[in-house]
Design a protein around this motif. Sequence first.
Motif, short mmCIF file in Angstrom:
data_model
loop_
_atom_site.label_atom_id
_atom_site.label_comp_id
_atom_site.label_asym_id
_atom_site.label_seq_id
_atom_site.Cartn_x
_atom_site.Cartn_y
_atom_site.Cartn_z
N ARG A 80 -8.42 11.94 -1.17
CA ARG A 80 -7.65 11.68 -2.37
C ARG A 80 -7.88 10.24 -2.85
O ARG A 80 -8.24 9.35 -2.05
N PRO A 81 -7.69 9.98 -4.13
CA PRO A 81 -7.93 8.64 -4.66
C PRO A 81 -7.10 7.58 -3.94
O PRO A 81 -5.91 7.78 -3.66
N GLY A 82 -7.74 6.47 -3.63
CA GLY A 82 -7.06 5.34 -3.03
C GLY A 82 -7.00 5.33 -1.52
O GLY A 82 -6.66 4.31 -0.92
N VAL A 83 -7.34 6.45 -0.87
CA VAL A 83 -7.25 6.52 0.59
C VAL A 83 -8.21 5.52 1.24
O VAL A 83 -7.83 4.72 2.10
N ALA A 84 -9.48 5.57 0.84
CA ALA A 84 -10.49 4.69 1.44
C ALA A 84 -10.13 3.22 1.22
O ALA A 84 -10.26 2.39 2.13
N ARG A 85 -9.66 2.91 0.02
CA ARG A 85 -9.30 1.53 -0.29
C ARG A 85 -8.12 1.07 0.55
O ARG A 85 -8.12 -0.06 1.08
N LEU A 86 -7.10 1.91 0.69
CA LEU A 86 -5.93 1.56 1.49
C LEU A 86 -6.33 1.29 2.94
O LEU A 86 -5.92 0.30 3.55
N ALA B 4 14.51 9.97 8.46
CA ALA B 4 15.34 10.26 9.63
C ALA B 4 14.98 9.38 10.82
O ALA B 4 15.81 9.14 11.70
N ALA B 5 13.73 8.88 10.84
CA ALA B 5 13.30 7.97 11.90
C ALA B 5 13.54 6.51 11.53
O ALA B 5 13.22 5.61 12.31
N GLY B 6 14.08 6.26 10.33
CA GLY B 6 14.35 4.90 9.89
C GLY B 6 13.17 4.19 9.30
O GLY B 6 13.20 2.96 9.11
N VAL B 7 12.10 4.93 8.97
CA VAL B 7 10.87 4.34 8.45
C VAL B 7 10.87 4.42 6.92
O VAL B 7 11.09 5.51 6.36
N ALA B 8 10.61 3.31 6.25
CA ALA B 8 10.49 3.32 4.78
C ALA B 8 9.27 4.15 4.39
O ALA B 8 8.21 4.04 5.00
N CYS B 9 9.43 4.97 3.38
CA CYS B 9 8.36 5.90 3.02
C CYS B 9 8.01 5.78 1.54
O CYS B 9 8.88 5.88 0.67
N VAL B 10 6.72 5.60 1.27
CA VAL B 10 6.17 5.63 -0.08
C VAL B 10 5.61 7.02 -0.31
O VAL B 10 4.87 7.54 0.52
N ALA B 11 5.97 7.63 -1.42
CA ALA B 11 5.53 8.99 -1.71
C ALA B 11 4.45 9.01 -2.78
O ALA B 11 4.53 8.27 -3.76
N VAL B 12 3.47 9.88 -2.57
CA VAL B 12 2.39 10.11 -3.54
C VAL B 12 2.25 11.62 -3.67
O VAL B 12 1.69 12.27 -2.78
N PRO B 13 2.78 12.24 -4.72
CA PRO B 13 2.74 13.70 -4.81
C PRO B 13 1.31 14.23 -4.90
O PRO B 13 0.44 13.61 -5.50
N SER B 14 1.09 15.36 -4.26
CA SER B 14 -0.20 16.04 -4.37
C SER B 14 -0.28 16.77 -5.70
O SER B 14 0.68 16.82 -6.46
N ALA B 15 -1.45 17.35 -5.99
CA ALA B 15 -1.60 18.11 -7.23
C ALA B 15 -0.65 19.29 -7.28
O ALA B 15 -0.26 19.74 -8.36
N ARG C 23 9.60 4.42 -2.88
CA ARG C 23 8.80 4.26 -4.08
C ARG C 23 7.95 5.50 -4.25
O ARG C 23 7.47 6.07 -3.27
N VAL C 24 7.74 5.96 -5.47
CA VAL C 24 6.85 7.08 -5.77
C VAL C 24 5.70 6.54 -6.61
O VAL C 24 5.91 5.96 -7.68
N LEU C 25 4.47 6.73 -6.13
CA LEU C 25 3.29 6.23 -6.80
C LEU C 25 2.42 7.40 -7.26
O LEU C 25 2.38 8.44 -6.59
N PRO C 26 1.71 7.25 -8.36
CA PRO C 26 0.81 8.32 -8.80
C PRO C 26 -0.40 8.48 -7.89
O PRO C 26 -1.01 9.54 -7.83
N SER C 27 -0.76 7.41 -7.15
CA SER C 27 -1.94 7.43 -6.30
C SER C 27 -1.81 6.35 -5.24
O SER C 27 -1.13 5.33 -5.44
N LEU C 28 -2.46 6.55 -4.10
CA LEU C 28 -2.50 5.51 -3.09
C LEU C 28 -3.22 4.26 -3.59
O LEU C 28 -3.02 3.17 -3.07
N ALA C 29 -4.06 4.43 -4.61
CA ALA C 29 -4.74 3.28 -5.21
C ALA C 29 -3.75 2.31 -5.83
O ALA C 29 -4.08 1.14 -6.06
N ASP C 30 -2.53 2.77 -6.09
CA ASP C 30 -1.52 1.92 -6.72
C ASP C 30 -0.69 1.14 -5.70
O ASP C 30 0.18 0.36 -6.09
#
Length: 230
Positions: free
Chosen positions: A89-95, A178-189, A201-208
């Motif tokens: 998915r977009p942004g994975v390699a960059r992250l 539930a584990a107390g970890v902050a989570c950034v969401a990137v919805p799939s198609a 936070r909800v991002l359109p892509s991991l590139a963001d």
Amino acid sequence: MTAPRALFLDFDGLICDTEDAARRSWSLLYASLGLTFPHALWRRMQGRSDGEQLALADLGRRLGRAVDPDTRARRLRTKTDLCRAEPLRPGVARLLENARLRGIPALVVSSSPRDWVEPHLVRLGVRRCFADLVTGDLVERHKPAPDLYLRALRHVGLPAEEVCAFEDSPTGVRAARAAGVACVAVPSAAGDAAALTEAVRVLPSLADFSFDRRRLPDPMPDPMKGSLPR
């Protein structure tokens, strides 16, 4: 939370959009039987390790009979073929590269078994980017239970507030929370951004996602933390 010292990434739907491939495989199967695959059913299935059982039960009710093994196998073959065609998915390699440059370890945290996740990571050329894989075959309870995230936290030896998780589904977000970890969401198609309100936070892509942000919002307190999922 402060800038993260480790990253936990879901696999299906986040690193590779196998979630959309799965949704399409069910849509094709339902259509071949003269039916429409319900969107509401997919929303219940997304991110769950028992999603296939939910769909088979729904299809069986609509057909008035149990789904035969040949039909189930045909759907699984379609899903496998579609998944093999899915890229990163977009942004994975960059992250992952930015995390490597900063010395921040990345782990996969997925309800899927290792023998599903690892071959895809190898195919996509990113297996070496992950310090370890924490997969569904290692725990009894899958997401939305926190067990996978708690195991990943033990692996890296860090408190939850020093880790950032990335998920694509409400089920995964709830597990991280539930584990107390902050989570950034990137919805799939195949996902729905409006259903990801529990993420910090909800991002359109991991590139963001930017490591230049010194802080992420702290995860909201989870009123169900410590209770068993139903």
